[in-house]
Every structure is written in C-alpha cells, then in structure tokens.
Enzyme design. Structure first.
Site, PDB file in Angstrom:
ATOM      1  N   SER A  77       2.989   7.562 -14.492  1.00  0.00           N
ATOM      2  CA  SER A  77       3.878   8.704 -14.684  1.00  0.00           C
ATOM      3  C   SER A  77       5.319   8.298 -14.337  1.00  0.00           C
ATOM      4  O   SER A  77       6.252   8.601 -15.089  1.00  0.00           O
ATOM      5  CB  SER A  77       3.390   9.852 -13.801  1.00  0.00           C
ATOM      6  OG  SER A  77       4.408  10.767 -13.592  1.00  0.00           O
ATOM      7  N   VAL A 132       0.203   9.123   0.272  1.00  0.00           N
ATOM      8  CA  VAL A 132       0.693  10.446   0.664  1.00  0.00           C
ATOM      9  C   VAL A 132      -0.499  11.118   1.340  1.00  0.00           C
ATOM     10  O   VAL A 132      -1.606  11.125   0.779  1.00  0.00           O
ATOM     11  CB  VAL A 132       1.166  11.265  -0.568  1.00  0.00           C
ATOM     12  CG1 VAL A 132       1.462  12.701  -0.183  1.00  0.00           C
ATOM     13  CG2 VAL A 132       2.402  10.626  -1.181  1.00  0.00           C
ATOM     14  N   GLU A 181       1.340  -3.905  -5.553  1.00  0.00           N
ATOM     15  CA  GLU A 181       0.251  -4.882  -5.410  1.00  0.00           C
ATOM     16  C   GLU A 181      -1.020  -4.345  -6.084  1.00  0.00           C
ATOM     17  O   GLU A 181      -1.285  -3.136  -6.021  1.00  0.00           O
ATOM     18  CB  GLU A 181       0.005  -5.105  -3.918  1.00  0.00           C
ATOM     19  CG  GLU A 181      -0.729  -6.381  -3.632  1.00  0.00           C
ATOM     20  CD  GLU A 181      -0.741  -6.699  -2.151  1.00  0.00           C
ATOM     21  OE1 GLU A 181       0.342  -6.846  -1.565  1.00  0.00           O
ATOM     22  OE2 GLU A 181      -1.836  -6.786  -1.600  1.00  0.00           O
ATOM     23  N   GLN A 202      -0.254  15.939  -0.911  1.00  0.00           N
ATOM     24  CA  GLN A 202      -0.404  15.332  -2.244  1.00  0.00           C
ATOM     25  C   GLN A 202      -0.140  16.338  -3.368  1.00  0.00           C
ATOM     26  O   GLN A 202      -0.197  17.548  -3.160  1.00  0.00           O
ATOM     27  CB  GLN A 202      -1.815  14.752  -2.398  1.00  0.00           C
ATOM     28  CG  GLN A 202      -1.977  13.438  -1.650  1.00  0.00           C
ATOM     29  CD  GLN A 202      -3.371  12.872  -1.706  1.00  0.00           C
ATOM     30  OE1 GLN A 202      -4.225  13.377  -2.430  1.00  0.00           O
ATOM     31  NE2 GLN A 202      -3.621  11.832  -0.934  1.00  0.00           N
ATOM     32  N   CYS A 258       0.860  -1.190   0.000  1.00  0.00           N
ATOM     33  CA  CYS A 258       0.000   0.000   0.000  1.00  0.00           C
ATOM     34  C   CYS A 258       0.892   1.235   0.000  1.00  0.00           C
ATOM     35  O   CYS A 258       1.947   1.228   0.627  1.00  0.00           O
ATOM     36  CB  CYS A 258      -0.845   0.061   1.266  1.00  0.00           C
ATOM     37  SG  CYS A 258      -2.026  -1.250   1.364  1.00  0.00           S
ATOM     38  N   ILE A 259       0.434   2.262  -0.671  1.00  0.00           N
ATOM     39  CA  ILE A 259       1.219   3.508  -0.724  1.00  0.00           C
ATOM     40  C   ILE A 259       0.269   4.675  -0.482  1.00  0.00           C
ATOM     41  O   ILE A 259      -0.864   4.672  -0.968  1.00  0.00           O
ATOM     42  CB  ILE A 259       1.978   3.616  -2.072  1.00  0.00           C
ATOM     43  CG1 ILE A 259       2.858   4.850  -2.114  1.00  0.00           C
ATOM     44  CG2 ILE A 259       1.059   3.598  -3.254  1.00  0.00           C
ATOM     45  CD1 ILE A 259       3.901   4.808  -3.238  1.00  0.00           C
ATOM     46  N   SER A 303      -5.297   2.018  -7.120  1.00  0.00           N
ATOM     47  CA  SER A 303      -6.393   2.993  -7.113  1.00  0.00           C
ATOM     48  C   SER A 303      -6.246   3.872  -8.351  1.00  0.00           C
ATOM     49  O   SER A 303      -5.220   3.824  -9.035  1.00  0.00           O
ATOM     50  CB  SER A 303      -6.304   3.856  -5.855  1.00  0.00           C
ATOM     51  OG  SER A 303      -5.137   4.640  -5.927  1.00  0.00           O
ATOM     52  N   GLY A 361       4.740  15.902  -5.532  1.00  0.00           N
ATOM     53  CA  GLY A 361       5.865  15.066  -5.951  1.00  0.00           C
ATOM     54  C   GLY A 361       6.275  14.000  -4.932  1.00  0.00           C
ATOM     55  O   GLY A 361       7.158  13.198  -5.213  1.00  0.00           O
ATOM     56  N   GLY A 379       4.528  11.428  -3.903  1.00  0.00           N
ATOM     57  CA  GLY A 379       4.117  10.098  -4.370  1.00  0.00           C
ATOM     58  C   GLY A 379       5.202   9.504  -5.259  1.00  0.00           C
ATOM     59  O   GLY A 379       5.622   8.354  -5.091  1.00  0.00           O
ATOM     60  N   SER A 380       5.702  10.321  -6.204  1.00  0.00           N
ATOM     61  CA  SER A 380       6.773   9.858  -7.099  1.00  0.00           C
ATOM     62  C   SER A 380       8.013   9.497  -6.288  1.00  0.00           C
ATOM     63  O   SER A 380       8.711   8.536  -6.607  1.00  0.00           O
ATOM     64  CB  SER A 380       7.159  10.938  -8.103  1.00  0.00           C
ATOM     65  OG  SER A 380       6.019  11.410  -8.738  1.00  0.00           O
TER      66      SER A 380
HETATM   67  C1  LIG Z   1      -0.458  -0.133  -4.466  1.00  0.00           C
HETATM   68  C2  LIG Z   1      -1.407   0.853  -3.920  1.00  0.00           C
HETATM   69  O1  LIG Z   1      -1.467   1.073  -2.727  1.00  0.00           O
HETATM   70  S1  LIG Z   1      -2.483   1.719  -4.952  1.00  0.00           S
HETATM   71  C3  LIG Z   1      -3.158   2.961  -3.934  1.00  0.00           C
HETATM   72  C4  LIG Z   1      -2.463   4.244  -4.094  1.00  0.00           C
HETATM   73  N1  LIG Z   1      -2.807   5.113  -2.987  1.00  0.00           N
HETATM   74  C5  LIG Z   1      -3.931   5.825  -2.918  1.00  0.00           C
HETATM   75  O2  LIG Z   1      -4.768   5.847  -3.800  1.00  0.00           O
HETATM   76  C6  LIG Z   1      -4.112   6.589  -1.634  1.00  0.00           C
HETATM   77  C7  LIG Z   1      -4.565   8.001  -1.883  1.00  0.00           C
HETATM   78  N2  LIG Z   1      -3.717   8.692  -2.842  1.00  0.00           N
HETATM   79  C8  LIG Z   1      -2.454   9.060  -2.532  1.00  0.00           C
HETATM   80  O3  LIG Z   1      -1.957   8.813  -1.443  1.00  0.00           O
HETATM   81  C9  LIG Z   1      -1.692   9.845  -3.573  1.00  0.00           C
HETATM   82  O4  LIG Z   1      -2.612  10.393  -4.481  1.00  0.00           O
HETATM   83  C10 LIG Z   1      -0.658   8.987  -4.354  1.00  0.00           C
HETATM   84  C11 LIG Z   1       0.288   8.290  -3.404  1.00  0.00           C
HETATM   85  C12 LIG Z   1      -1.343   7.952  -5.217  1.00  0.00           C
HETATM   86  C13 LIG Z   1       0.135   9.955  -5.255  1.00  0.00           C
HETATM   87  O5  LIG Z   1       0.802  10.855  -4.413  1.00  0.00           O
HETATM   88  P1  LIG Z   1       1.107  12.362  -4.839  1.00  0.00           P
HETATM   89  O6  LIG Z   1       2.098  12.901  -3.881  1.00  0.00           O
HETATM   90  O7  LIG Z   1      -0.146  13.118  -4.977  1.00  0.00           O
HETATM   91  O8  LIG Z   1       1.761  12.146  -6.269  1.00  0.00           O
HETATM   92  P2  LIG Z   1       2.739  13.113  -7.065  1.00  0.00           P
HETATM   93  O9  LIG Z   1       2.516  14.530  -6.673  1.00  0.00           O
HETATM   94  O10 LIG Z   1       4.129  12.615  -6.935  1.00  0.00           O
HETATM   95  O11 LIG Z   1       2.236  12.898  -8.536  1.00  0.00           O
HETATM   96  C14 LIG Z   1       2.573  11.745  -9.252  1.00  0.00           C
HETATM   97  C15 LIG Z   1       1.925  11.808 -10.599  1.00  0.00           C
HETATM   98  O12 LIG Z   1       0.556  11.491 -10.505  1.00  0.00           O
HETATM   99  C16 LIG Z   1      -0.240  12.557 -10.989  1.00  0.00           C
HETATM  100  N3  LIG Z   1      -1.332  12.813 -10.028  1.00  0.00           N
HETATM  101  C17 LIG Z   1      -1.288  12.636  -8.689  1.00  0.00           C
HETATM  102  N4  LIG Z   1      -2.471  12.985  -8.156  1.00  0.00           N
HETATM  103  C18 LIG Z   1      -3.248  13.394  -9.187  1.00  0.00           C
HETATM  104  C19 LIG Z   1      -4.583  13.873  -9.284  1.00  0.00           C
HETATM  105  N5  LIG Z   1      -5.348  14.013  -8.201  1.00  0.00           N
HETATM  106  N6  LIG Z   1      -5.064  14.176 -10.501  1.00  0.00           N
HETATM  107  C20 LIG Z   1      -4.308  14.044 -11.599  1.00  0.00           C
HETATM  108  N7  LIG Z   1      -3.030  13.598 -11.582  1.00  0.00           N
HETATM  109  C21 LIG Z   1      -2.517  13.283 -10.384  1.00  0.00           C
HETATM  110  C22 LIG Z   1       0.654  13.777 -10.990  1.00  0.00           C
HETATM  111  O13 LIG Z   1       0.266  14.664 -11.994  1.00  0.00           O
HETATM  112  C23 LIG Z   1       2.007  13.193 -11.228  1.00  0.00           C
HETATM  113  O14 LIG Z   1       2.241  13.006 -12.593  1.00  0.00           O
HETATM  114  P3  LIG Z   1       3.365  13.903 -13.350  1.00  0.00           P
HETATM  115  O15 LIG Z   1       4.631  13.686 -12.584  1.00  0.00           O
HETATM  116  O16 LIG Z   1       3.386  13.276 -14.706  1.00  0.00           O
HETATM  117  O17 LIG Z   1       2.889  15.293 -13.292  1.00  0.00           O
END
Ligand SMILES: CC(=O)SCCNC(=O)CCNC(=O)[C@H](O)C(C)(C)COP(=O)(O)OP(=O)(O)OC[C@H]1O[C@@H](n2cnc3c(N)ncnc32)[C@H](O)[C@@H]1OP(=O)(O)O
Length: 458
Positions: free
Chosen positions: A357, A313, A344, A318, A310-311, A348, A321, A323-324
């Site tokens: 990305s 932010v 895994e 959020q 699970c991952i 989402s 950057g 998440g990346s």
């Molecule tokens: C294996 C698993 O656990 S899957 C489940 C993943 N976790 C979740 O869904 C929990 C809730 N969500 C989160 O915690 C976050 O949204 C995460 C971890 C998925 C991403 O974290 P962030 O810090 O927001 O991501 P970050 O800012 O690094 O962006 C990564 C990329 O995703 C894109 N992105 C992230 N959030 C969004 C959004 N809401 N809408 C559109 N694009 C988005 C970004 O544009 C970026 O792409 P780019 O580098 O090409 O511009």
C-alpha cells in the site's frame, strides 16, 4: 473387541459425515501431526487444521492446539474435542516426522520469498531483565527454550533450526497488560516460564519491564522514573514522537522491546545481541507521558541495504495508519542518508499488505509529480527509486503488481490508463486527510557506524 458406537450426522455445509464418537478413547488417535477438519471459532466454519499439540485438562477432557492450514499462525488456537471432525482425520505420514504435513505445506508465499534470500529476519532478543525482585529466573526460561542450542561467541542466540519446535509453535502467553490495554498475543515469545503460566503478564509501558502481577507493576511504577522511551527524541509533531534507541546503549530496553514484539512477530531469529541495531519507537503523548504505539528496528550497517529489520504496531493501534507512518518514517531516514532501502525479508502477510500500500501510493505520487514538473519527459525506475528511496526491486515489483510496467519494442515502459490515474488521484487526495510525517519536524543526522577504525589484536 467391539467398535465404539458412533452417531452419524450429515453435515450439510461441507457434505462430510461427522461421526461423533460416544467413546472419548476415539480422540487418542488424534496426535501431533494429524490433519483434520476443525470448527474454527472466529469463522464458525470447519477448516482443515493440523494438530500441533494436545493436553488433558483437570476434568479429564482433552484439548488440542491446532494450526489452520493456509492461515496465519496467529489464528492457531486450543480447541475442545467436540470441535474436531474425527471422520476427516488423516494420520501423519508413516516414516515422516511428526508434523510432516505442515513442513510440506506452502504456508505463506512471503515466507518462501525469505527462504530464497537464504536469510531469516532477525530480532535481537534476550529477556535478561532483572526479575530478581519478583523471584523469577529469566535465564531459566531461555535455557528451557533453547535446550541444545549454544550461544555463539559473539553472544548471538540464533534460533534457526528451533523455530519449528512444537513448543515454540504454541502461543505461550495468555494475555499482557500494557498501559491501558489488555492484549492477547499472537505468537510464542520466550518470557520466563514462571510468567507464562500466569493469566496475564504486566508490562511497564515506559521501560517495558515485565512483571508477574498488578501489585508488582504498581510497586514498579512508583519507582520507575521513565515517562518516555530512552534515547533521543528525533521527531515531534502533533503529539507524535519518534525516539531513536541504540541497542548497545539501552540494552535492557531494547531486549524488552524485542521480547514484547516477538508476541506479534512470527519466524524470528532471536539474538542476545541488540548492539547492531537502532530502534525507532513511535509514541503518542498525553499528560502522563509518551505512550508506545509501535516501532521499527534497523541495522546500524546493512550489507543488503535493509532500512527496516522488524516493524510492529501494537494491536490496539493497528489499522489506524500508524504502520504507514512508521514505513514513511523509515524512508524519510533513508532519504536523509541519501540511500535506497527495503524491509528485511520475509515480510509477514500484514507487512506485505502495508508495504504494498505504501509503495503504490508513494510511486504513484512520484509519477504524477514528475509529469507535472517535466511534462513530455520520460521517467525511469532509477528516478523513482532515487526520489522515494524505495529500492529499485521494490519499485519494479510494485509497478508490475499495479500492471503499469509493460514490455514494448524491446524495452520496459510505464503505462498508466486514464481509469487507473483517476483511481489513484482520488486515493492520493483522500490520503491527504491521514496523518503524515512532517519532514521539517525530523531532527536527525545519520551516524557512520561502519567508519570506526577496527582494533587489530595479535
Ligand atoms: C519487515 C517486517 O518486520 S515484516 C513484519 C511486519 N509486522 C508484523 O507483521 C507485526 C504485526 N503486524 C503489525 O504490526 C501491523 O499489522 C503492521 C505494522 C504490519 C501494519 O500496521 P497498521 O498500523 O495496522 O497499518 P496501517 O493502518 O497503516 O495500514 C497500512 C495498510 O495495510 C492495510 N492493512 C493493515 N492491516 C490490515 C489487515 N489486518 N487487513 C487488511 N489490510 C490491512 C491497510 O488497509 C492499509 O492499506 P491502505 O492504506 O491501502 O488502506
């Protein structure tokens, strides 16, 4: 009996005549499983929605908890009856279960991906934190939550088969306060019922213990000795750190982390047992300590070669950057392990966006670097997979998604047009300004969990 009077209003946007009943009894027919058009608060437009639940407020008015079709569940909300378009109401299918519509709906292609694999994402979880001081019984919450489900012998509490219960489909926590942030949760999490009825749950940002009031939190903070997550600090660079936490050694922290994470992660299998997992918590440092930004969990041993379970932010951090950064870190660990890995499934919607990305950038960088290092030579998917630690399937799916993987004279080749090359060269250049993992700042060696001798008992 005479029909109650209805006013007919022409809805110009949607061409649907909206009948506003003057008789509130009209809303009685809108029960769980009905589908109808609802005015969505965030969009200011009507969308098809399914009624998940309803309740009567103290003043006698009825509120409805609705799920917008084809939207992520984090947009589900309680709405007053005046936002329902009663004329559009479709009753649930006769003979079908309540909510049959939703089960038939292709809600999320990512979800289906996971179903194909026959597994649900796991989140080890049990709110066993001692809330005795605040006279709350967390176990009561669990028993309410899991009525009928018996924990298995290994102590895990799979919620498979319960995840679609109406109760677990309704966001149950109004608000949490964590450090300097007040955050509105997205999904259900089994916090004790005594806490979910409150306006806000207060969480210690260092040990993640949950408390019922600001006063209790203040009292706790006076006693709490922590100013960073437990475990080993395995990375430290530019005020960012990663702490590795063993779910067996720091059970209480791991369980509180999973419970917090559940508020933002949907479709989880909940486990009592955090022992099989490691947790990598990303923090930002200031004079008060290391503040949690996000984390990922990882099975100590994964037969499926998952390098992330699970991952997350946390919402205030959020889209900046992080998440990346977490994803990059997970692959840095895989590189040290000399393995390829994959997150895994199911991912989402936001998880998929972030991984796509990351994968496209990492793969494009590798293609350009290879071309520079070995001009005129061919690269294989296996080469890309080995140097990035991205699992073969994810490399192929990314190349396909970028439309670079072509079938030519009996085999697959990677073809990058000039246009695409320029786009990615610019993106890679722009990404240099973003915070990246500095591999030199990572002090970590993989432990070989699977290699311990097993005790045989007769
Ligand atoms: C294996 C698993 O656990 S899957 C489940 C993943 N976790 C979740 O869904 C929990 C809730 N969500 C989160 O915690 C976050 O949204 C995460 C971890 C998925 C991403 O974290 P962030 O810090 O927001 O991501 P970050 O800012 O690094 O962006 C990564 C990329 O995703 C894109 N992105 C992230 N959030 C969004 C959004 N809401 N809408 C559109 N694009 C988005 C970004 O544009 C970026 O792409 P780019 O580098 O090409 O511009």
């Amino acid at each position: 009996m005479t029909e109650p009077k209805k006013e007919i209003i022409e809805d110009e946007n949607h061409g649907i005549s909206k009948k506003i009943p003057t008789d509130p009894r009209q809303y009685e027919k809108v029960t769980e499983g009905c589908r109808l058009l609802v005015m969505m608060a965030s969009q200011e437009e009507e969308r098809w929605a399914e009624v998940i639940s309803r309740c009567r407020a103290a003043n006698g008015s009825i509120k409805f908890y609705v799920h917008y079709i084809d939207c992520n569940r984090r947009l589900d909300e309680w709405v007053q009856s005046d936002r329902l378009n009663l004329a559009s109401c479709e009753l649930p299918k006769k003979g079908g279960k309540k909510g049959a519509h939703l089960r038939e709906e292709n809600r999320d292609s990512n979800e289906n991906e996971g179903k194909k694999s026959g597994r649900k994402r796991k989140i080890p979880l049990l709110p066993m934190d001692d809330l005795k001081a605040e006279s709350v019984d967390p176990l009561q919450a669990i028993s309410t939550m899991t009525s009928g489900s018996t924990p298995s012998l290994r102590g895990s509490m799979s919620m498979v088969g319960h995840s679609e219960d109406a109760m677990t489909r309704i966001r149950n926590v109004e608000c949490i306060e964590l450090g300097r942030s007040r955050i509105q949760p997205w999904y259900f999490a089994p916090y004790p019922q005594q806490l979910t009825s409150l306006d806000c749950i207060y969480i210690c940002e260092f040990c993640l213990k949950y408390l019922k009031s600001k006063t209790c939190l203040k009292r706790h903070m006076e006693k709490c000795a922590m100013c960073h997550p437990p475990g080993n600090q395995i990375y430290s660079h530019d005020k960012l750190s990663f702490f590795e936490i063993d779910g067996r050694k720091n059970k209480s922290y791991a369980q509180n982390l999973c419970l917090l994470a559940k508020l933002f992660l949907d479709h989880k299998t909940l486990y009592y047992d955090t022992d099989p997992f490691l947790f990598y918590v990303l923090t930002e440092e200031d004079e008060k300590g290391h503040h949690i930004v996000g984390y990922f969990s990882k099975e100590k041993e994964s037969a499926e070669e998952y390098n992330v379970a699970c991952i997350l932010v946390l919402p205030p951090f959020q889209k900046k950057g992080y998440g990346s950064l977490l994803i990059e870190f997970s692959y840095e660990l895989s590189k040290i392990e000399q393995k390829t890995g994959s997150p895994e499934k199911p991912l989402s919607d936001l998880g998929l966006l972030s991984y796509r990305s990351y994968w496209s950038m990492a793969i494009m960088k590798e293609l350009f670097a290879f071309k520079r290092r070995h001009p005129g030579e061919d690269i294989t998917v296996q080469d890309i997979s080995q140097s990035t630690s991205i699992k073969r399937e994810d490399v192929v799916s990314t190349l396909q998604q970028l439309d670079l993987y072509k079938y030519y004279k009996g085999s697959y080749i990677i073809v990058i047009s000039d246009e695409k090359r320029q786009v990615y060269e610019k993106r890679i250049e722009a990404a240099k300004k973003k915070t990246r993992i500095n591999p030199a700042a990572l002090q970590w060696r993989p432990k070989e969990y699977g290699k311990k001798r097993a005790q045989i008992m007769f």
